[in-house]
Design a protein around this motif. Structure first.
Motif, PDB file in Angstrom:
ATOM      1  N   ASP A 362       0.705  -1.119  -0.014  1.00 37.56           N
ATOM      2  CA  ASP A 362       0.071  -0.182   0.075  1.00 37.56           C
ATOM      3  C   ASP A 362       0.861   1.084  -0.084  1.00 37.56           C
ATOM      4  O   ASP A 362       2.002   1.319   0.590  1.00 37.56           O
ATOM      5  N   SER A 363       0.511   2.394  -0.717  1.00 38.90           N
ATOM      6  CA  SER A 363       1.063   3.771  -0.641  1.00 38.90           C
ATOM      7  C   SER A 363       0.170   4.809  -0.670  1.00 38.90           C
ATOM      8  O   SER A 363      -0.955   4.677  -0.818  1.00 38.90           O
ATOM      9  N   GLU A 365       0.689   9.465  -1.336  1.00 40.10           N
ATOM     10  CA  GLU A 365       1.295  10.572  -1.595  1.00 40.10           C
ATOM     11  C   GLU A 365       0.721  11.793  -1.144  1.00 40.10           C
ATOM     12  O   GLU A 365      -0.447  11.928  -0.940  1.00 40.10           O
ATOM     13  N   LYS A 428       5.949  10.244  -1.744  1.00 42.28           N
ATOM     14  CA  LYS A 428       5.222   9.132  -1.790  1.00 42.28           C
ATOM     15  C   LYS A 428       5.758   8.349  -0.560  1.00 42.28           C
ATOM     16  O   LYS A 428       7.117   8.095  -0.362  1.00 42.28           O
ATOM     17  N   THR A 430       5.518   4.169   0.519  1.00 42.82           N
ATOM     18  CA  THR A 430       5.063   2.675   0.236  1.00 42.82           C
ATOM     19  C   THR A 430       5.564   1.902   1.334  1.00 42.82           C
ATOM     20  O   THR A 430       6.610   1.805   1.955  1.00 42.82           O
ATOM     21  N   ASN A 432       6.158  -1.486   3.400  1.00 44.94           N
ATOM     22  CA  ASN A 432       6.774  -2.942   3.151  1.00 44.94           C
ATOM     23  C   ASN A 432       7.111  -3.497   4.358  1.00 44.94           C
ATOM     24  O   ASN A 432       8.207  -3.128   5.252  1.00 44.94           O
TER      25      ASN A 432
END
Length: 433
Positions: A362-363, A365, A428, A430, A432
């Motif tokens: 998922d991300s 920005e 942005k 993201t 992990n």
């Protein structure tokens, strides 16, 4: 089939429709029609007509003649409307019933018209008509009232727009008048200064002219010429010093107008005077909530007097607005995808926590549209129990990227990974895990 009495010498109606003249053998009481035996036999072959009886009773015929004239069927022009289907509330001729209502319990109209006027069904129909007639008239009144109200709403809307426009004009007129007065004050000071210098310099010119005339008149008087020369030699030192001062002060203040960068930027980016606000729509305002999520974006810290609020046309569009997603919102103004700082005490910062839980891949920005003089912005992810008064990355088990170009991982010291953010940058994040 029952046939009684002497046959009437009338003509068969079905035969007349076929352009032939055949004497009638009887009278179908159900159909109220003269028929010959051949036509009646054909007539009874239809399922709907199997119970019909051919009679020659004068009383039956006279009774049938009292029945109303049938209307012609619009679909079958040679047929008359004599039947109705109670299941579908439809009337039609025999062909209509056979074609469209062959599985329904079709009834003969003439068998149901006697006493219909006094039936409960008819009375209910009249009552319903009166009811809906009253409702329709009442609705017409409300519609006409709304018709007038539409004009009032637009009049109020126009008044508010014009009032805001006039307020803007008055405000900017006040600012421009103040700016012009500032320029006039500078000009007046410069004019007064130059006039004083002009007066001083004219005095020096008069003084040097007097020196020249005196020396010229004493050219043949050596004694007086020598004394005047000694005196003028000392005076010239004073004249020289005064000229140096006049030369140094003979400057004016150059005033080049520089528009306020915030206003200039606003004029370039502002696409409309305002927005249409519908008070009865949901989500029209912000509500304070205390529920936490493990997603926070973005957080804004600023001295709000220095923060510039810009239009949401400058922001990138997303599938869902922050207003719909936010769980925690402190000291922020949200307009669609635009987040700006609200007016708060010095040192406070704005906080927005998204209610969506993030997982690997998922991300999200943000785009910087204004950062202010002393402003700071941070985005990141935080746990459920993260304090509402701390930027992401400064607390335990949180990660944040701040506008000074540093990344913070659960501590107050960060690692510099890039330049400070500026207007137009897109940042942005993201996940992990």
């Amino acid at each position: 089939m029952e046939v009684s009495g002497k046959k009437l010498r009338n003509y068969c109606k079905p035969c007349e429709q076929l352009k032939t003249s055949t004497f009638s053998d009887g009278f179908c009481s159900q159909c109220a029609e003269e028929m010959c035996q051949r036509c009646f036999d054909t007539h009874k072959q239809f399922k709907l007509n199997r119970g019909h009886i051919l009679v020659q009773s004068v009383e039956a015929k006279s009774k049938c003649k009292e029945t109303p004239t049938f209307d012609n069927c619009t679909k079958h022009l040679n047929e008359e409307i004599k039947f109705f289907c109670p299941e579908h509330d439809q009337v039609g001729c025999g062909d209509c019933m056979v074609i469209s209502h062959k599985t329904c319990k079709v009834k003969y109209i003439l068998e149901h018209i006697d006493g219909y006027k006094d039936s409960k069904e008819f009375k209910k129909l009249k009552k319903d008509i009166e009811k809906y007639d009253g409702e329709a008239k009442a609705m017409l009144g409300r519609i006409r009232s709304n018709k007038d109200h539409v004009k009032d709403v637009n009049k109020k809307f126009a008044f508010e727009v014009n009032s805001f426009r006039d307020e803007l004009i008055a405000h900017f007129t006040k600012l421009s008048d103040a700016m012009l007065k500032y320029g006039d004050d500078i000009m007046a000071a410069d004019v007064e200064k130059i006039e004083n210098l002009e007066k001083q310099n004219k005095g020096l010119v008069d003084e040097t002219n007097d020196m020249k005339e005196t020396l010229q008149s004493e050219a043949d008087q050596p004694y007086k010429l020598f004394l005047s020369s000694l005196s003028y030699r000392q005076n010239l030192h004073l004249v020289r010093d005064q000229l140096e001062r006049i030369k140094a002060n003979n400057t004016i203040e150059t005033n080049d107008f520089m528009p306020d960068c915030n206003l200039e930027k606003l004029m370039k980016t502002c696409k409309q005077l305002g927005v249409l606000h519908k008070p009865n729509e949901s989500g029209a305002g912000l509500k304070e909530k205390t529920v936490k999520s493990n997603r926070a974006t973005p957080m804004t810290k600023d001295q709000c007097s220095q923060t510039n609020q810009v239009t949401k046309d400058q922001c990138s569009q997303t599938n869902q607005s922050f207003l719909d997603r936010q769980l925690v919102c402190k000291n922020l103004i949200i307009d669609g995808d635009l987040i700006s700082c609200a007016k708060t005490a010095k040192g406070d910062f704005g906080l927005l926590i998204d209610k969506q839980t993030l997982s690997t891949g998922d991300s999200f920005e943000i785009e910087i549209v204004s950062i202010g003089r002393n402003g700071g912005i941070a985005i990141g992810v935080v746990p459920d129990d993260y304090p509402n008064n701390r930027l992401p990355g400064l607390g335990y088990d949180s990660y944040g990227y701040h506008s000074d170009g540093k990344v913070f991982e659960g501590r107050k010291s960060g690692e510099k990974i890039g330049d400070a953010w500026k207007v137009g940058d897109r940042i942005k994040c993201t996940v992990n895990l």
